[in-house]
Design an enzyme around this catalytic site. Structure first.
Site, mmCIF file in Angstrom:
data_model
loop_
_atom_site.group_PDB
_atom_site.id
_atom_site.type_symbol
_atom_site.label_atom_id
_atom_site.label_comp_id
_atom_site.label_asym_id
_atom_site.label_seq_id
_atom_site.Cartn_x
_atom_site.Cartn_y
_atom_site.Cartn_z
ATOM 1 N N ASN A 7 0.858 -1.194 0.000
ATOM 2 C CA ASN A 7 0.000 0.000 0.000
ATOM 3 C C ASN A 7 0.897 1.248 0.000
ATOM 4 O OD1 ASN A 7 -1.396 2.247 1.096
ATOM 5 N ND2 ASN A 7 -3.059 0.890 1.702
ATOM 6 N N HIS A 10 1.104 6.222 1.887
ATOM 7 C CA HIS A 10 1.874 7.153 2.718
ATOM 8 C C HIS A 10 3.014 7.833 1.969
ATOM 9 C CE1 HIS A 10 -0.786 6.564 5.875
ATOM 10 N NE2 HIS A 10 -0.633 5.259 5.839
ATOM 11 N N HIS A 43 -5.570 3.681 -1.446
ATOM 12 C CA HIS A 43 -6.869 4.048 -0.888
ATOM 13 C C HIS A 43 -7.173 5.472 -1.313
ATOM 14 C CE1 HIS A 43 -9.413 4.392 3.088
ATOM 15 N NE2 HIS A 43 -10.116 4.680 2.007
ATOM 16 N N ARG A 45 -9.309 8.273 -0.560
ATOM 17 C CA ARG A 45 -10.259 8.696 0.472
ATOM 18 C C ARG A 45 -11.174 9.769 -0.082
ATOM 19 N NH1 ARG A 45 -9.994 7.909 5.874
ATOM 20 N NH2 ARG A 45 -8.538 6.289 6.505
ATOM 21 N N ARG A 49 -7.092 12.979 1.024
ATOM 22 C CA ARG A 49 -6.011 13.506 1.884
ATOM 23 C C ARG A 49 -4.630 13.025 1.446
ATOM 24 N NH1 ARG A 49 -6.888 10.144 7.469
ATOM 25 N NH2 ARG A 49 -8.934 11.079 7.363
ATOM 26 N N GLU A 70 -8.695 0.579 -2.567
ATOM 27 C CA GLU A 70 -9.523 0.628 -1.353
ATOM 28 C C GLU A 70 -10.474 1.790 -1.502
ATOM 29 O OE1 GLU A 70 -7.580 0.961 2.417
ATOM 30 O OE2 GLU A 70 -6.073 -0.501 1.823
ATOM 31 N N THR A 101 -7.888 3.651 8.805
ATOM 32 C CA THR A 101 -9.092 2.824 8.928
ATOM 33 C C THR A 101 -9.163 2.235 10.337
ATOM 34 O OG1 THR A 101 -8.670 2.235 6.625
ATOM 35 C CG2 THR A 101 -10.401 1.011 7.753
ATOM 36 N N GLU A 151 -10.983 -9.519 3.662
ATOM 37 C CA GLU A 151 -9.681 -9.192 4.263
ATOM 38 C C GLU A 151 -9.911 -9.069 5.761
ATOM 39 O OE1 GLU A 151 -7.679 -5.685 2.769
ATOM 40 O OE2 GLU A 151 -6.370 -5.612 4.518
ATOM 41 N N HIS A 198 -3.533 -4.652 7.960
ATOM 42 C CA HIS A 198 -3.643 -3.459 8.804
ATOM 43 C C HIS A 198 -2.746 -3.576 10.030
ATOM 44 C CE1 HIS A 198 -5.080 0.229 10.531
ATOM 45 N NE2 HIS A 198 -5.608 0.481 9.351
HETATM 46 N N1 PXP Z 1 -5.821 -3.074 4.623
HETATM 47 C C1 PXP Z 1 -6.752 -2.098 4.685
HETATM 48 C C2 PXP Z 1 -8.157 -2.464 4.397
HETATM 49 C C3 PXP Z 1 -6.405 -0.770 4.995
HETATM 50 O O1 PXP Z 1 -7.363 0.179 5.073
HETATM 51 C C4 PXP Z 1 -5.055 -0.458 5.203
HETATM 52 C C5 PXP Z 1 -4.656 0.966 5.475
HETATM 53 O O2 PXP Z 1 -4.923 1.756 4.362
HETATM 54 C C6 PXP Z 1 -4.116 -1.491 5.107
HETATM 55 C C7 PXP Z 1 -4.528 -2.796 4.851
HETATM 56 C C8 PXP Z 1 -2.661 -1.242 5.320
HETATM 57 O O3 PXP Z 1 -2.488 -0.902 6.653
HETATM 58 P P1 PXP Z 1 -1.061 -0.420 7.163
HETATM 59 O O4 PXP Z 1 -0.763 0.860 6.475
HETATM 60 O O5 PXP Z 1 -1.247 -0.284 8.634
HETATM 61 O O6 PXP Z 1 -0.088 -1.507 6.774
#
Ligand code: PXP
Length: 249
Positions: A7, A10, A43, A45, A49, A70, A101, A151, A198
């Site tokens: 992901n 960030h 993701h 949003r 953001r 996402e 999330t 998930e 997550h």
């Molecule tokens: N899975 C989902 C559904 C999420 O919303 C997120 C965060 O965007 C992640 C995984 C990844 O989480 P992390 O950034 O804490 O690894």
């Protein structure tokens, strides 16, 4: 082998801190793929953001691994998915004031609305996943709504690791890990593909990767954080090695 979907939100968070052009999520995705990422997740949003629509369109054109979007269950987001055609649309709950999330989707409460939304996505050939807590009733509702993937939310497990001095052996951590394991088993028994994610980090991932038959881990923050020091390729490679080692233990 469990697939690792990286992901890259960030990276866009850092760019948006200055509203400039760097660092580029596109470059991050390319580097992540060179490090062995099996998929890229982002993701969008509702408040935009971090990731912007243009990032999504660029990634769709340029990356050659599956692209996972996402999104919140809103008509605007479904429209964006139908235009951009990610390989998988991953439904997550979204709150304006949350930092990230915070919990799984309440699929039971939204079953009728979600079922309708999924029809359009499936017609367009987009797979769908629901992000749910480790709760059998929510997992059952995921199947009933028409999702083919769930998930499992590993956030409570990750938080318990932090609360307990990063010990993966602590009884509370083991309880949270066992809840994820039971949820994965249930999802597989009823015929869903089961992913997890997550809060997973280079340190805690081994406890989750050792659970049998998880298809994909979705990991962002820890990979991007470590990439600041070692680079994206190395950060992804380390995560993949940690996953591989845990699976063979
Ligand atoms: N899975 C989902 C559904 C999420 O919303 C997120 C965060 O965007 C992640 C995984 C990844 O989480 P992390 O950034 O804490 O690894």
């Amino acid at each position: 082998m469990i697939k690792l979907c990286v992901n890259i939100d960030h990276v866009a968070t850092i760019r948006e801190a200055r509203k400039t052009i760097e660092p580029s999520p596109m470059d991050a995705a390319t580097e992540a793929c060179l490090g062995g990422a099996d998929g890229i997740t982002l993701h969008i949003r509702e408040d935009r953001r971090h990731v912007q629509d243009e990032d999504l369109f660029q990634l769709r054109k340029s990356i050659h691994v599956p692209l996972n979007l996402e999104l919140a269950a809103t008509p605007d987001m479904i429209a964006l998915a139908l235009i951009s055609k990610p390989d998988m649309a991953m439904f997550v709950p979204e709150g304006r004031n949350e930092v990230t999330t915070e919990g799984g989707l309440d699929v039971i409460k939204e079953i009728d609305r979600l079922s309708q939304m999924l029809l359009e996505l499936h017609e367009a050939g987009i797979r769908t996943s629901a992000f749910v807590d480790a709760n059998n009733k929510q997992i059952d509702a995921t199947l009933t709504s028409g999702f083919s993937v769930c998930e499992i939310h590993t956030g409570p497990f990750a938080e318990s690791v932090i609360r307990n001095d990063f010990s993966l052996q602590h009884p509370e951590v083991q309880i949270e890990r066992d809840k994820v394991q039971a949820a994965v088993r249930h999802a597989l028994e009823i015929g869903l593909q089961c992913n997890a994610g997550h809060g997973l980090t280079h340190h805690n991932v081994s406890a989750i990767a050792s659970i049998s038959n998880i298809s994909e881990l979705h990991i962002g923050h820890s990979i991007v954080s470590r990439s600041v020091f070692v680079g994206m390729q190395s950060s992804v490679r380390e995560m993949k090695n940690n996953i591989k080692d845990a699976m063979h233990e």
